[in-house]
Design a protein around this motif. Structure first.
Motif, mmCIF file in Angstrom:
data_model
loop_
_atom_site.group_PDB
_atom_site.id
_atom_site.type_symbol
_atom_site.label_atom_id
_atom_site.label_comp_id
_atom_site.label_asym_id
_atom_site.label_seq_id
_atom_site.Cartn_x
_atom_site.Cartn_y
_atom_site.Cartn_z
ATOM 1 N N ALA A 96 0.837 -1.200 0.000
ATOM 2 C CA ALA A 96 0.000 0.000 0.000
ATOM 3 C C ALA A 96 0.876 1.255 0.000
ATOM 4 O O ALA A 96 0.552 2.255 -0.663
ATOM 5 N N GLU A 97 1.988 1.219 0.731
ATOM 6 C CA GLU A 97 2.906 2.354 0.758
ATOM 7 C C GLU A 97 3.479 2.621 -0.631
ATOM 8 O O GLU A 97 3.565 3.780 -1.076
ATOM 9 N N VAL A 98 3.881 1.555 -1.325
ATOM 10 C CA VAL A 98 4.449 1.714 -2.658
ATOM 11 C C VAL A 98 3.422 2.332 -3.601
ATOM 12 O O VAL A 98 3.715 3.295 -4.330
ATOM 13 N N LEU A 99 2.190 1.799 -3.585
ATOM 14 C CA LEU A 99 1.159 2.315 -4.484
ATOM 15 C C LEU A 99 0.772 3.745 -4.113
ATOM 16 O O LEU A 99 0.479 4.564 -5.003
ATOM 17 N N ALA A 100 0.770 4.075 -2.833
ATOM 18 C CA ALA A 100 0.457 5.451 -2.421
ATOM 19 C C ALA A 100 1.488 6.421 -2.976
ATOM 20 O O ALA A 100 1.140 7.497 -3.484
ATOM 21 N N LEU A 101 2.755 6.049 -2.906
ATOM 22 C CA LEU A 101 3.806 6.930 -3.418
ATOM 23 C C LEU A 101 3.707 7.092 -4.928
ATOM 24 O O LEU A 101 3.900 8.194 -5.459
ATOM 25 N N LEU A 102 3.387 6.003 -5.627
ATOM 26 C CA LEU A 102 3.252 6.098 -7.083
ATOM 27 C C LEU A 102 2.014 6.898 -7.477
ATOM 28 O O LEU A 102 2.012 7.621 -8.479
ATOM 29 N N LEU A 103 0.948 6.797 -6.681
ATOM 30 C CA LEU A 103 -0.252 7.598 -6.920
ATOM 31 C C LEU A 103 0.054 9.084 -6.764
ATOM 32 O O LEU A 103 -0.406 9.917 -7.551
ATOM 33 N N LEU A 104 0.858 9.415 -5.754
ATOM 34 C CA LEU A 104 1.166 10.808 -5.457
ATOM 35 C C LEU A 104 2.292 11.364 -6.330
ATOM 36 O O LEU A 104 2.571 12.564 -6.291
ATOM 37 N N HIS A 105 2.971 10.480 -7.092
ATOM 38 C CA HIS A 105 4.036 10.906 -8.015
ATOM 39 C C HIS A 105 3.737 10.314 -9.397
ATOM 40 O O HIS A 105 4.372 9.343 -9.825
ATOM 41 N N PRO A 106 2.766 10.879 -10.107
ATOM 42 C CA PRO A 106 2.330 10.269 -11.373
ATOM 43 C C PRO A 106 3.413 10.188 -12.435
ATOM 44 O O PRO A 106 3.317 9.365 -13.336
ATOM 45 N N SER A 107 4.446 11.027 -12.342
ATOM 46 C CA SER A 107 5.524 10.950 -13.328
ATOM 47 C C SER A 107 6.433 9.755 -13.089
ATOM 48 O O SER A 107 7.245 9.414 -13.943
ATOM 49 N N GLY A 108 6.312 9.120 -11.915
ATOM 50 C CA GLY A 108 7.091 7.924 -11.632
ATOM 51 C C GLY A 108 8.266 8.180 -10.715
ATOM 52 O O GLY A 108 8.694 9.315 -10.505
ATOM 53 N N LEU A 109 8.806 7.078 -10.145
ATOM 54 C CA LEU A 109 9.949 7.126 -9.240
ATOM 55 C C LEU A 109 10.900 5.993 -9.585
ATOM 56 O O LEU A 109 10.463 4.896 -9.950
ATOM 57 N N THR A 110 12.192 6.240 -9.474
ATOM 58 C CA THR A 110 13.173 5.170 -9.645
ATOM 59 C C THR A 110 13.199 4.302 -8.402
ATOM 60 O O THR A 110 12.646 4.662 -7.352
ATOM 61 N N ALA A 111 13.873 3.152 -8.497
ATOM 62 C CA ALA A 111 14.013 2.285 -7.330
ATOM 63 C C ALA A 111 14.715 3.024 -6.197
ATOM 64 O O ALA A 111 14.345 2.877 -5.019
ATOM 65 N N GLU A 112 15.710 3.820 -6.528
ATOM 66 C CA GLU A 112 16.450 4.569 -5.502
ATOM 67 C C GLU A 112 15.559 5.616 -4.849
ATOM 68 O O GLU A 112 15.605 5.818 -3.633
ATOM 69 N N GLN A 113 14.742 6.300 -5.642
ATOM 70 C CA GLN A 113 13.840 7.298 -5.077
ATOM 71 C C GLN A 113 12.784 6.649 -4.189
ATOM 72 O O GLN A 113 12.470 7.154 -3.104
ATOM 73 N N LEU A 114 12.234 5.520 -4.642
ATOM 74 C CA LEU A 114 11.274 4.796 -3.814
ATOM 75 C C LEU A 114 11.914 4.346 -2.508
ATOM 76 O O LEU A 114 11.308 4.429 -1.437
ATOM 77 N N MET A 115 13.135 3.861 -2.599
ATOM 78 C CA MET A 115 13.848 3.393 -1.413
ATOM 79 C C MET A 115 13.968 4.519 -0.383
ATOM 80 O O MET A 115 13.667 4.335 0.803
ATOM 81 N N LEU A 116 14.388 5.710 -0.828
ATOM 82 C CA LEU A 116 14.557 6.830 0.095
ATOM 83 C C LEU A 116 13.227 7.239 0.715
ATOM 84 O O LEU A 116 13.164 7.562 1.903
ATOM 85 N N GLN A 117 12.171 7.217 -0.070
ATOM 86 C CA GLN A 117 10.880 7.651 0.452
ATOM 87 C C GLN A 117 10.245 6.610 1.366
ATOM 88 O O GLN A 117 9.451 6.946 2.245
ATOM 89 N N LEU A 118 10.617 5.341 1.187
ATOM 90 C CA LEU A 118 10.071 4.279 2.042
ATOM 91 C C LEU A 118 10.904 4.054 3.292
ATOM 92 O O LEU A 118 10.368 3.879 4.390
ATOM 93 N N TYR A 119 12.223 4.038 3.132
ATOM 94 C CA TYR A 119 13.100 3.620 4.222
ATOM 95 C C TYR A 119 14.067 4.702 4.701
ATOM 96 O O TYR A 119 14.761 4.500 5.701
ATOM 97 N N GLY A 120 14.180 5.827 3.988
ATOM 98 C CA GLY A 120 15.222 6.785 4.322
ATOM 99 C C GLY A 120 16.571 6.287 3.834
ATOM 100 O O GLY A 120 16.665 5.505 2.876
ATOM 101 N N ASP A 121 17.620 6.703 4.512
ATOM 102 C CA ASP A 121 18.974 6.349 4.072
ATOM 103 C C ASP A 121 19.339 4.895 4.354
ATOM 104 O O ASP A 121 20.385 4.417 3.903
ATOM 105 N N GLU A 122 18.501 4.183 5.118
ATOM 106 C CA GLU A 122 18.844 2.821 5.524
ATOM 107 C C GLU A 122 18.288 1.761 4.577
ATOM 108 O O GLU A 122 18.421 0.563 4.828
ATOM 109 N N GLY A 123 17.648 2.187 3.485
ATOM 110 C CA GLY A 123 17.018 1.225 2.596
ATOM 111 C C GLY A 123 17.978 0.607 1.598
ATOM 112 O O GLY A 123 19.162 0.937 1.526
#
Length: 482
Positions: free
Chosen positions: A321-348
């Motif tokens: 649900a977190e992944v889909l929420a972020l993609l919904l709120l960023h319609p242009s898309g996110l890279t794996a690295e960007q998703l990682m930072l938004q989900l886990y911070g620097d520890e992802g």
């Protein structure tokens, strides 16, 4: 070492480096590089004042059109009071080092006038050598220039700290903020202060950009949806991609500076660029049309997050649900690295994100998610974005109908915590500002409003004395006060 001792040391160093003896002494690297640039630009160390001063009429025009004008109140609040107390002046320049605004203590302004440290003068390095604002712009970093670190001897009685400010849209330099004062007023905190002020200014510009983006989307999305299933995108006036329809890939920004009606996308495709009243519409002629699947996301409230694909409900784990929420709120898309930072911070770890995306694509089926970057291909809607749109339009009753509670309240993902807080705060403020007792009562029944004392205090003021809800409001206020 106090300020006077440091000034004497720097003066001796200045004479050694620039005097006839040419002793093998060197200033700190940042200053040495700035001196080299200034001397290469033929700046005379014995110069009296900046050689370039613009007229009052031109200055006013430049001020009126400069993006930093919008954040002047923030910079004044951050810097001017402190500058006054510390016998300094606050200065704001454009990207060329032209002083647009100067404020601060009157006695310091009078001293500054003697060296043309005033509005309308150009303090770029190539005009008057090493100085706080000019060197901050040339080096593109915060700097502090003290006493004889200035190339021009006449400025040795001054100390200054400055930091560059960037356009959050293009990343380009747009100016600098500076705090300057007589030598005796040097303070070690000034460097940190101007750096924080520059960051605050950029943050305020970023907020204004986001608001302008939302306005552009609201006014121009009809042009994109009119394309039906044909690929296209909505662009800002600077070429930044705001919204897309099914495209295999688009960069975050396209170069439309040349005004061409057709541009290459870098992967063999050619796109047509149509100018709108605000921004641009991008179309890809001849692209295959195809039926798009639908996706509905239910992410608000304490219940199970749900994805609805073509009428089929799919229960989601919190992470999916977190992944889909972020993609919904960023319609242009996110890279794996960007998703990682938004989900886990620097520890992802991007590998974890890629594995989760693989599982999510299998769960939802074909035609829903795309890669490189990760984004939603389907016709997507969500309760969270519906609430955002309703609040922006002032449709607060509709917003409260849709608002089932905080966005993924169990999520600790940094980006979603921020989105959750922003949605709750925006809805809360809009409801309170409305003064409508029925709307405030409805918000008070949500999980967000139920423990909010200000909400119940507003209800107590808004409800008539005969209203049957007043006893419940009074009881809740007593409990919250305890």
């Amino acid at each position: 070492m106090d300020a006077a001792q440091e000034a004497r040391r720097l003066s001796e160093l200045y004479d050694e480096v620039l005097g006839e003896s040419r002793a093998p002494a060197t200033p700190r690297p940042l200053v040495a590089e700035s001196w080299q640039r200034s001397l290469a630009a033929s700046v005379d160390p014995e110069l009296d004042a900046p050689p370039v001063v613009v007229s009052a009429d031109l200055l006013e025009t430049l001020r009126e059109n400069h993006p930093l004008r919008a954040v002047l109140p923030v910079l004044r609040e951050t810097l001017t009071t402190i500058a006054d107390e510390a016998s300094h002046i606050m200065i704001i320049t454009d990207a060329q080092g032209l002083i647009l605004w100067r404020e601060g203590a009157a006695d310091v302004r009078r001293q500054a006038d003697r060296i043309a440290l005033s509005e309308g003068a150009v303090w770029a390095e190539d005009a008057i050598g090493t100085n706080g604002m000019g060197t901050a712009l040339a080096a593109d970093q915060p700097v502090q220039i003290h006493s004889a670190e200035h190339l021009v001897r006449r400025i040795h009685a001054w100390t200054c700290a400055a930091a560059p400010v960037h356009d959050p849209d293009t990343g380009k330099l747009i100016g600098a903020v500076d705090v300057s004062g007589p030598l005796r007023t040097v303070h070690p905190a000034m460097m940190a202060l101007v750096t924080a002020a520059a960051q605050l200014a950029e943050g305020q510009l970023r907020v204004r950009m986001a608001a302008a983006d939302e306005q552009l989307r609201a006014r121009n999305m009809r042009h994109l949806t009119a394309l039906g299933d044909a690929p296209g995108a909505l662009l800002t006036p600077t070429g930044r991609v705001l919204a897309v329809q099914p495209l295999a890939w688009l960069p975050d920004r396209l170069d439309i500076s040349g005004g061409a009606e057709r541009i290459e996308l870098g992967d063999g495709r050619e796109a047509v660029v149509e100018q709108l009243d605000e921004g641009y519409l991008l179309r890809i002629p001849g692209a295959a049309r195809r039926h798009r699947r639908s996706l509905r996301l239910k992410l608000l409230g304490s219940g199970q997050p749900i994805a609805i694909v073509g009428g089929r409900e799919i229960a989601l784990t919190l992470r999916r649900a977190e992944v889909l929420a972020l993609l919904l709120l960023h319609p242009s898309g996110l890279t794996a690295e960007q998703l990682m930072l938004q989900l886990y911070g620097d520890e992802g770890n991007p590998t974890t994100v890629r594995a989760e995306m693989h599982r999510l694509r299998n769960l939802l089926g074909a035609g829903i998610l795309d890669t490189k970057p990760y984004r939603i291909l389907a016709d997507v809607s969500g309760d969270v974005t519906d609430v955002q749109v309703a609040v922006r339009r002032g449709e607060l009753r509709k917003a409260l109908d849709l608002y089932a509670g905080p966005l993924l309240g169990r999520s600790d993902a940094p980006a979603l915590r921020a989105e959750r807080d922003e949605l709750d705060a925006t809805l809360r403020r809009a409801v309170l500002d409305s003064g409508d007792s029925d709307l405030i009562w409805r918000f008070a029944q949500t999980a967000t409003g139920a423990e909010d004392m200000e909400v119940f205090e507003a209800l107590e003021r808004a409800l008539p004395s005969t209203d049957h809800r007043r006893p419940a409001v009074t009881a809740r206020l007593d409990r919250l006060a305890r």
